[in-house]
Design a protein around this motif. Structure first.
Motif, PDB file in Angstrom:
ATOM      1  N   GLU A 232      28.662 -17.872  28.578  1.00  0.00           N
ATOM      2  CA  GLU A 232      28.696 -18.856  27.489  1.00  0.00           C
ATOM      3  C   GLU A 232      27.291 -19.205  27.025  1.00  0.00           C
ATOM      4  N   ILE A 233      26.350 -19.346  27.962  1.00  0.00           N
ATOM      5  CA  ILE A 233      24.966 -19.638  27.584  1.00  0.00           C
ATOM      6  C   ILE A 233      24.375 -18.490  26.784  1.00  0.00           C
ATOM      7  N   ALA A 234      24.673 -17.248  27.185  1.00  0.00           N
ATOM      8  CA  ALA A 234      24.153 -16.090  26.451  1.00  0.00           C
ATOM      9  C   ALA A 234      24.687 -16.057  25.027  1.00  0.00           C
ATOM     10  N   VAL A 235      25.959 -16.390  24.848  1.00  0.00           N
ATOM     11  CA  VAL A 235      26.526 -16.425  23.495  1.00  0.00           C
ATOM     12  C   VAL A 235      25.845 -17.494  22.648  1.00  0.00           C
ATOM     13  N   ASP A 236      25.640 -18.687  23.225  1.00  0.00           N
ATOM     14  CA  ASP A 236      25.008 -19.774  22.469  1.00  0.00           C
ATOM     15  C   ASP A 236      23.564 -19.448  22.109  1.00  0.00           C
ATOM     16  N   LYS A 237      22.809 -18.915  23.052  1.00  0.00           N
ATOM     17  CA  LYS A 237      21.404 -18.638  22.792  1.00  0.00           C
ATOM     18  C   LYS A 237      21.219 -17.484  21.823  1.00  0.00           C
ATOM     19  N   THR A 238      22.036 -16.451  21.955  1.00  0.00           N
ATOM     20  CA  THR A 238      21.933 -15.335  21.009  1.00  0.00           C
ATOM     21  C   THR A 238      22.309 -15.770  19.600  1.00  0.00           C
ATOM     22  N   GLY A 239      23.396 -16.563  19.493  1.00  0.00           N
ATOM     23  CA  GLY A 239      23.764 -17.091  18.177  1.00  0.00           C
ATOM     24  C   GLY A 239      22.698 -18.009  17.617  1.00  0.00           C
ATOM     25  N   GLY A 240      22.082 -18.851  18.471  1.00  0.00           N
ATOM     26  CA  GLY A 240      21.003 -19.716  18.010  1.00  0.00           C
ATOM     27  C   GLY A 240      19.797 -18.940  17.542  1.00  0.00           C
ATOM     28  N   TYR A 241      19.490 -17.857  18.239  1.00  0.00           N
ATOM     29  CA  TYR A 241      18.353 -17.030  17.823  1.00  0.00           C
ATOM     30  C   TYR A 241      18.610 -16.393  16.454  1.00  0.00           C
ATOM     31  N   LEU A 242      19.806 -15.848  16.272  1.00  0.00           N
ATOM     32  CA  LEU A 242      20.131 -15.254  14.972  1.00  0.00           C
ATOM     33  C   LEU A 242      20.180 -16.313  13.876  1.00  0.00           C
ATOM     34  N   TYR A 243      20.654 -17.519  14.224  1.00  0.00           N
ATOM     35  CA  TYR A 243      20.678 -18.590  13.235  1.00  0.00           C
ATOM     36  C   TYR A 243      19.264 -18.956  12.800  1.00  0.00           C
ATOM     37  N   SER A 244      18.353 -19.092  13.762  1.00  0.00           N
ATOM     38  CA  SER A 244      16.974 -19.437  13.409  1.00  0.00           C
ATOM     39  C   SER A 244      16.326 -18.329  12.588  1.00  0.00           C
ATOM     40  N   ARG A 245      16.570 -17.085  12.954  1.00  0.00           N
ATOM     41  CA  ARG A 245      16.002 -15.980  12.184  1.00  0.00           C
ATOM     42  C   ARG A 245      16.588 -15.918  10.779  1.00  0.00           C
ATOM     43  N   LEU A 250      15.917 -16.876   4.998  1.00  0.00           N
ATOM     44  CA  LEU A 250      16.288 -17.531   3.746  1.00  0.00           C
ATOM     45  C   LEU A 250      15.108 -18.266   3.127  1.00  0.00           C
ATOM     46  N   ILE A 251      14.356 -19.008   3.955  1.00  0.00           N
ATOM     47  CA  ILE A 251      13.191 -19.744   3.432  1.00  0.00           C
ATOM     48  C   ILE A 251      12.131 -18.770   2.915  1.00  0.00           C
ATOM     49  N   TRP A 274      14.517  -8.387   0.617  1.00  0.00           N
ATOM     50  CA  TRP A 274      13.810  -7.421   1.462  1.00  0.00           C
ATOM     51  C   TRP A 274      12.755  -8.108   2.333  1.00  0.00           C
ATOM     52  N   VAL A 275      11.946  -8.949   1.708  1.00  0.00           N
ATOM     53  CA  VAL A 275      10.887  -9.635   2.462  1.00  0.00           C
ATOM     54  C   VAL A 275      11.490 -10.537   3.537  1.00  0.00           C
ATOM     55  N   GLY A 276      12.557 -11.273   3.188  1.00  0.00           N
ATOM     56  CA  GLY A 276      13.147 -12.189   4.151  1.00  0.00           C
ATOM     57  C   GLY A 276      13.738 -11.485   5.357  1.00  0.00           C
ATOM     58  N   LEU A 277      14.490 -10.417   5.131  1.00  0.00           N
ATOM     59  CA  LEU A 277      15.163  -9.736   6.239  1.00  0.00           C
ATOM     60  C   LEU A 277      14.207  -8.904   7.082  1.00  0.00           C
ATOM     61  N   VAL A 278      13.367  -8.132   6.424  1.00  0.00           N
ATOM     62  CA  VAL A 278      12.489  -7.228   7.164  1.00  0.00           C
ATOM     63  C   VAL A 278      11.455  -8.010   7.965  1.00  0.00           C
ATOM     64  N   SER A 279      10.895  -9.061   7.388  1.00  0.00           N
ATOM     65  CA  SER A 279       9.861  -9.820   8.089  1.00  0.00           C
ATOM     66  C   SER A 279      10.401 -10.569   9.296  1.00  0.00           C
ATOM     67  N   GLN A 280      11.690 -10.878   9.332  1.00  0.00           N
ATOM     68  CA  GLN A 280      12.250 -11.670  10.424  1.00  0.00           C
ATOM     69  C   GLN A 280      12.965 -10.840  11.472  1.00  0.00           C
ATOM     70  N   THR A 329      12.452 -22.552  16.313  1.00  0.00           N
ATOM     71  CA  THR A 329      12.725 -21.899  17.589  1.00  0.00           C
ATOM     72  C   THR A 329      12.992 -22.922  18.680  1.00  0.00           C
ATOM     73  N   ALA A 330      12.258 -24.040  18.652  1.00  0.00           N
ATOM     74  CA  ALA A 330      12.457 -25.065  19.677  1.00  0.00           C
ATOM     75  C   ALA A 330      13.817 -25.734  19.532  1.00  0.00           C
ATOM     76  N   LYS A 331      14.344 -25.842  18.320  1.00  0.00           N
ATOM     77  CA  LYS A 331      15.621 -26.524  18.114  1.00  0.00           C
ATOM     78  C   LYS A 331      16.824 -25.618  18.339  1.00  0.00           C
ATOM     79  N   THR A 332      16.685 -24.336  18.052  1.00  0.00           N
ATOM     80  CA  THR A 332      17.839 -23.437  18.150  1.00  0.00           C
ATOM     81  C   THR A 332      17.857 -22.644  19.449  1.00  0.00           C
ATOM     82  N   VAL A 333      16.716 -22.153  19.869  1.00  0.00           N
ATOM     83  CA  VAL A 333      16.648 -21.344  21.079  1.00  0.00           C
ATOM     84  C   VAL A 333      16.126 -22.146  22.261  1.00  0.00           C
TER      85      VAL A 333
END
Length: 445
Positions: A232-245, A250-251, A274-280, A329-333
């Protein structure tokens, strides 16, 4: 008593009558003793066991090196399955079968990726064709600037002939022709690798509950709870990492879209995506790959626009590294930026780009799982805990002032004490025997 030898047997003594007494039977070998010149019975078995262990180790090492690619693909597929686990579980809670829900998530992801690649490829092909058509005009402008600035007489025809007849161009063409097969093999290998990762991630996500039950069935109840909590922790942390990225992508895309639209660069929306996805999502070199394409297309509009894009990319990258990324990163991961940076470097050293991509969610999962086993204590309310130094410059000056005052008082006290001692001696002499000096110098009988 007659002397004995090491076998504790009596030595034969000569009879006084000239006859020798009969001796006992010869002592046989002790139990377990090995006759001289023969190999111990356990040595062949020990040699066979040692050789078997060496052979098994060599075979396991060879198999591991041969399967390292497959193991990395399975690791990537596992983290992808963890990433899509929340979406699949949400669809399954709405009544869909888990396999069909996983299939829908994969279809949506593949359609979005294919649409993005198609749009970007058409845009890039059109821009390349335009650049090739306008290259003679660019070359003429550069040659005229060089002739005007350095008073030369260069011609485009001479430069073209020199390039076509140069040795490095011919070698480059030959190497490119011979490397076509290698590139084709790499492309086919990459497609097969993507297919393998997609297949394993589909099974991991679709059969997630069955996989957890199979894993827990061989563990005691206490260990089952720990495994499920770690999952469960792995699911939450992986989802949080993808959410932050995704949020940072988007920004970044919005910021670069505003710049490209202001400079009137064509295909600004696609370039921003392109810039948003590739850079992150491409670690280490993603920033440079993301900024190179907008600069190239901006150069086709105006060479100065490419410089403005470069300056903006550098400034935004510093803002993202030092302001935006640490907070998100501190808030999501929930991992320190220094630890995140170190984990990316370690992952890159171990597994390359794959290790850099999965390093942060893996470290965040491990940190959150082990945090439950670390005993923590209440921190004392000390100013040094909050970053305040209690022994600063003011403290040293105060201590020095007190030392000086104590020294002066000690010197004055020493001088006064010596005077009092002399006065007391004189008073004692005046008082005479049998008298003692009072507190004010008076004598008492």
């Amino acid at each position: 008593m007659a002397p004995t030898d090491e076998t504790a047997q009596f030595k034969p003594q000569a009879s006084p009558f000239g006859t020798t007494p009969p001796t006992g039977p010869p002592a046989g070998p002790e139990p377990g003793a090995v006759p001289s010149g023969r190999m111990p019975r356990w040595l062949p078995r020990a040699m066979v066991l040692a050789l078997s262990l060496v052979a098994v180790f060599q075979l396991g090492s060879w198999a591991f090196h041969q399967l390292i690619g497959l193991l990395i693909n399975i690791l990537i597929a596992f983290f992808l399955a963890l990433a899509i686990e929340p979406a699949v579980s949400w669809m399954a809670s709405k009544g869909l079968r888990r396999g069909f829900a996983t299939f829908l998530v994969f279809v949506i992801t593949l359609v979005g990726a294919a649409g993005f690649v198609t749009l970007l490829g058409s845009m890039l092909a059109g821009q390349i064709i335009k650049m090739v058509e306008d290259f003679p005009a660019y070359l003429d402008s550069v040659i005229s600037w060089i002739n005007t600035s350095f008073h030369t007489e260069l011609k485009r025809v001479d430069i073209q002939e020199g390039l076509l007849r140069s040795d490095w161009l011919q070698k480059y063409v030959q190497n490119s022709a011979t490397g076509v097969l290698d590139v084709s093999a790499q492309v086919l290998g990459g497609l097969f690798q993507l297919l393998t990762i997609a297949l394993f991630s589909f099974y991991f996500a679709a059969d997630g509950p069955r996989l957890r039950r199979a894993l827990c069935s061989v563990l005691p109840p206490a260990k089952q709870a720990e495994v499920l909590r770690a999952w469960e922790i792995a699911v939450d942390k992986t989802g949080g990492y993808l959410y932050s990225r995704g949020l940072m992508a988007l920004i970044s895309g919005v910021a670069h879209y505003v710049l490209l639209e202001y400079l009137d660069v064509p295909y600004a929306p696609a370039l921003a995506v392109w810039v948003g996805l590739v850079s992150q999502f491409i670690p280490t070199i993603g920033t440079y790959l993301a900024g190179a394409l907008p600069m190239l297309i901006a150069f086709t509009v105006n060479p100065w626009y490419a410089l403005w894009v470069l300056v903006f990319v550098v400034i935004y990258q510093q803002f993202e590294n030092y302001v935006l990324q640490p907070k998100l990163t501190a808030k999501t991961v929930d991992i320190h930026p220094a630890v995140a940076f170190g984990s990316v470097i370690a992952g890159t050293a171990l597994l390359g780009a794959v290790g850099a991509l999965i390093a942060i969610p893996a470290i965040a999962t491990l940190q959150a799982f082990l945090g439950a086993y670390v005993k923590r204590y209440d921190v004392t309310d000390d100013p040094r805990v909050h970053g305040h130094r209690s022994r600063g410059t003011g403290y040293l000056l105060t201590r020095l002032r007190k030392r000086l005052e104590e020294t002066v008082d000690r010197q004055r006290g020493g001088a006064g004490q010596s005077g009092d001692d002399s006065g007391d001696s004189e008073s004692e002499g005046d008082a005479g025997p049998g008298r003692s000096v009072g507190p004010r110098g008076g004598s008492t009988p």
